[in-house]
Motif scaffolding. Structure first.
Motif, mmCIF file in Angstrom:
data_model
loop_
_atom_site.group_PDB
_atom_site.id
_atom_site.type_symbol
_atom_site.label_atom_id
_atom_site.label_comp_id
_atom_site.label_asym_id
_atom_site.label_seq_id
_atom_site.Cartn_x
_atom_site.Cartn_y
_atom_site.Cartn_z
ATOM 1 N N VAL A 117 0.838 -1.193 0.000
ATOM 2 C CA VAL A 117 0.000 0.000 0.000
ATOM 3 C C VAL A 117 0.874 1.244 0.000
ATOM 4 N N SER A 118 0.323 2.314 -0.531
ATOM 5 C CA SER A 118 0.961 3.626 -0.443
ATOM 6 C C SER A 118 0.144 4.475 0.519
ATOM 7 N N VAL A 119 0.853 5.375 1.227
ATOM 8 C CA VAL A 119 0.207 6.133 2.290
ATOM 9 C C VAL A 119 0.498 7.623 2.128
ATOM 10 N N GLY A 120 -0.533 8.435 2.349
ATOM 11 C CA GLY A 120 -0.379 9.885 2.356
ATOM 12 C C GLY A 120 -0.888 10.448 3.667
ATOM 13 N N ILE A 121 -0.163 11.426 4.228
ATOM 14 C CA ILE A 121 -0.495 11.974 5.552
ATOM 15 C C ILE A 121 -0.530 13.495 5.495
ATOM 16 N N CYS A 122 -1.521 14.061 6.174
ATOM 17 C CA CYS A 122 -1.566 15.521 6.302
ATOM 18 C C CYS A 122 -2.194 15.889 7.637
ATOM 19 N N MET A 123 -1.562 16.830 8.345
ATOM 20 C CA MET A 123 -2.111 17.322 9.599
ATOM 21 C C MET A 123 -3.243 18.313 9.309
ATOM 22 N N ALA A 124 -4.240 18.345 10.169
ATOM 23 C CA ALA A 124 -5.376 19.247 9.982
ATOM 24 C C ALA A 124 -4.945 20.712 10.016
ATOM 25 N N THR A 125 -3.863 21.000 10.756
ATOM 26 C CA THR A 125 -3.374 22.375 10.840
ATOM 27 C C THR A 125 -2.784 22.857 9.519
ATOM 28 N N GLN A 126 -2.480 21.932 8.610
ATOM 29 C CA GLN A 126 -1.896 22.289 7.326
ATOM 30 C C GLN A 126 -2.968 22.522 6.252
ATOM 31 N N ALA A 127 -4.229 22.441 6.663
ATOM 32 C CA ALA A 127 -5.329 22.610 5.715
ATOM 33 C C ALA A 127 -6.338 23.604 6.275
ATOM 34 N N ARG B 36 5.802 3.652 -4.965
ATOM 35 C CA ARG B 36 4.777 2.949 -4.175
ATOM 36 C C ARG B 36 5.384 2.301 -2.917
ATOM 37 N N ASN B 37 4.513 1.679 -2.127
ATOM 38 C CA ASN B 37 4.929 1.009 -0.892
ATOM 39 C C ASN B 37 5.749 1.948 -0.006
ATOM 40 N N ARG B 38 5.256 3.153 0.178
ATOM 41 C CA ARG B 38 5.937 4.125 1.031
ATOM 42 C C ARG B 38 4.916 5.081 1.627
ATOM 43 N N LEU C 291 -8.071 19.339 3.508
ATOM 44 C CA LEU C 291 -7.295 18.305 4.198
ATOM 45 C C LEU C 291 -7.239 17.038 3.370
ATOM 46 N N TYR C 292 -8.376 16.652 2.816
ATOM 47 C CA TYR C 292 -8.405 15.437 2.004
ATOM 48 C C TYR C 292 -7.552 15.600 0.750
ATOM 49 N N VAL C 293 -7.680 16.746 0.097
ATOM 50 C CA VAL C 293 -6.909 16.986 -1.131
ATOM 51 C C VAL C 293 -5.411 16.920 -0.853
ATOM 52 N N LYS C 294 -4.967 17.504 0.254
ATOM 53 C CA LYS C 294 -3.533 17.545 0.558
ATOM 54 C C LYS C 294 -2.998 16.178 0.971
ATOM 55 N N ALA C 295 -3.775 15.424 1.732
ATOM 56 C CA ALA C 295 -3.354 14.056 2.061
ATOM 57 C C ALA C 295 -3.316 13.216 0.790
ATOM 58 N N ASP C 296 -4.239 13.482 -0.123
ATOM 59 C CA ASP C 296 -4.298 12.765 -1.391
ATOM 60 C C ASP C 296 -3.077 13.099 -2.256
ATOM 61 N N ARG C 297 -2.604 14.338 -2.199
ATOM 62 C CA ARG C 297 -1.399 14.720 -2.943
ATOM 63 C C ARG C 297 -0.181 13.985 -2.394
ATOM 64 N N ALA C 298 -0.126 13.894 -1.066
ATOM 65 C CA ALA C 298 0.984 13.154 -0.451
ATOM 66 C C ALA C 298 0.943 11.694 -0.877
ATOM 67 N N LEU C 299 -0.257 11.139 -0.966
ATOM 68 C CA LEU C 299 -0.419 9.760 -1.432
ATOM 69 C C LEU C 299 0.060 9.628 -2.873
ATOM 70 N N TYR C 300 -0.267 10.605 -3.701
ATOM 71 C CA TYR C 300 0.157 10.578 -5.100
ATOM 72 C C TYR C 300 1.688 10.555 -5.218
ATOM 73 N N VAL C 301 2.344 11.328 -4.348
ATOM 74 C CA VAL C 301 3.812 11.346 -4.361
ATOM 75 C C VAL C 301 4.365 9.976 -3.958
ATOM 76 N N SER C 302 3.716 9.323 -2.988
ATOM 77 C CA SER C 302 4.126 7.959 -2.624
ATOM 78 C C SER C 302 4.022 7.031 -3.822
#
Length: 365
Positions: free
Chosen positions: A309-319, A341-343, A325-336
């Motif tokens: 699996v690939s994982v994306g993380i974002c703190m609520a304070t960053q959104a 992948r597998n990161r 918040l969902y869009v930014k965590a999703d961007r982090a996931l895209y970078v993984s």
């Protein structure tokens, strides 16, 4: 009819936009087909857009470009009876309303009876105050009237108490059923995790409380190359894998953390009470546990390590909002995904992305 999003099962390389765009597309499609914007109708169209249920897609297509509500309701019961029970919830709500109205009528009846009883007491009291007119015969009549009124009131009171007790028991039964249906309405039938509806509601609640924003984090988990697994081994095996991953995610996060299936092969956890490092450890824990998972489903022979699996993380304070918040965590996931992948990737690690302009709509796999 063939409406699909690229971040869900069977999506191929069709582009998908942010969550808000998806909602807008669904709303436009429903409006174009003359479909009323009921939650159960939205559920049908969301699943069709997600592309995770080919049978539902086919059945909706058979209804033509102007489906009737009765036909849509039949689809809702057929495909989502265990997931949302919206029709049943509405019936229970109506039943509950009827029971409450019945109890209120009992209270009104009791009020009227008390007023009548009070009126009798006042009249007899007035009679007793006229001492010069009181005779033994009048006292006997007053005593008889008060006794009869009191006996009648006591009996009426017993009947009303008994009726209220019966109605209370019925209300408790209705309440219990309503809670059960509400739980079903928020549950994904395949994984028994929370569904997207419950997830969206929980996300919105984060930004209703400034304290929650300080220590809340969104962790998005997406199965790598899941379309290839589905194509090679079939949807039954794919469903088993989704169930396995759901179990891993649930066991890897701390107790009390909300975990939802937010798409075909996507999961999300709303982690609260942690800083970014701790939240990242949760994401890493999920990734490592999946990597070690020996997935042998229905004789497919998927070796350990072949599912990641690939994982994306974002703190609520960053959104700025739940959608952001969902869009930014999703961007982090895209970078993984793009980095092999597998990161696990934190949004805070990404280059400056303050401007959303020109953000490439992507296909994860």
């Amino acid at each position: 009819m063939n409406m699909q999003l690229s971040n869900t099962t069977g999506s191929g390389n069709t582009p998908a936009g942010p969550a808000g765009d998806v909602a807008a597309k669904i709303a436009l499609a429903m409006r174009a087909m003359g479909v009323v914007g009921l939650p159960r109708n939205y559920e049908i169209f969301y699943e069709v857009f997600a592309g995770a249920n080919p049978e539902l897609n086919a059945d909706l297509g058979k209804l033509g470009n102007r489906p009737r509500q009765d036909d849509l309701d039949r689809l809702s019961v057929k495909y989502f009876a265990q997931a949302n029970n919206q029709l049943f919830v509405e019936d229970i709500r109506n039943h509950l309303s009827d029971k409450v109205e019945e109890v209120m009528k009992l209270f009104e009846k009791e009020r009227v009876q008390l007023e009548r009883y009070g009126s009798i007491l006042n009249q007899t009291s007035d009679g007793l105050h006229k001492r010069n007119l009181v005779t033994q015969e009048i006292l006997h009549r007053i005593s008889s009237i008060m006794s009869a009124a009191t006996d009648t009131k006591i009996e009426q009171g017993k009947q009303i108490v008994s009726s209220i007790e019966d109605k209370s028991a019925e209300l408790e039964d209705v309440k219990s059923k309503l809670e059960e249906y509400k739980k079903l309405a928020d549950t994904d039938p395949l994984t028994q995790l929370f569904n997207r509806r419950a997830f969206d509601r929980a996300m919105a609640q984060i930004y209703d409380d400034k304290k929650r924003v300080l220590y809340s984090c969104l962790v998005i988990v997406d199965i790598d190359r899941f379309k290839q697994i589905n194509d090679r081994f079939g949807h039954p095996v794919g469903d088993k894998i989704i169930q396995h991953i759901a179990s891993v995610v649930r066991s890897a996060v701390p107790e009390g953390v909300m975990v939802a299936r937010t798409g075909g092969e996507e999961f999300a956890a709303i982690v609260e009470g942690m800083g970014e490092d701790q939240a990242a450890e949760v994401g890493e824990s999920v990734r490592k546990m999946v990597e070690k998972l020996a997935a042998t489903n229905n004789g497919a022979g998927l070796a350990s390590g072949s599912i990641t699996v690939s994982v994306g993380i974002c703190m609520a304070t960053q959104a700025e909002s739940a959608d952001d918040l969902y869009v930014k965590a999703d961007r982090a996931l895209y970078v993984s995904k793009t980095n092999g992948r597998n990161r696990c990737t934190r949004f805070s690690e990404l280059p400056d992305m303050k401007s959303a302009k020109g953000w490439r709509i992507y296909s994860r796999d």
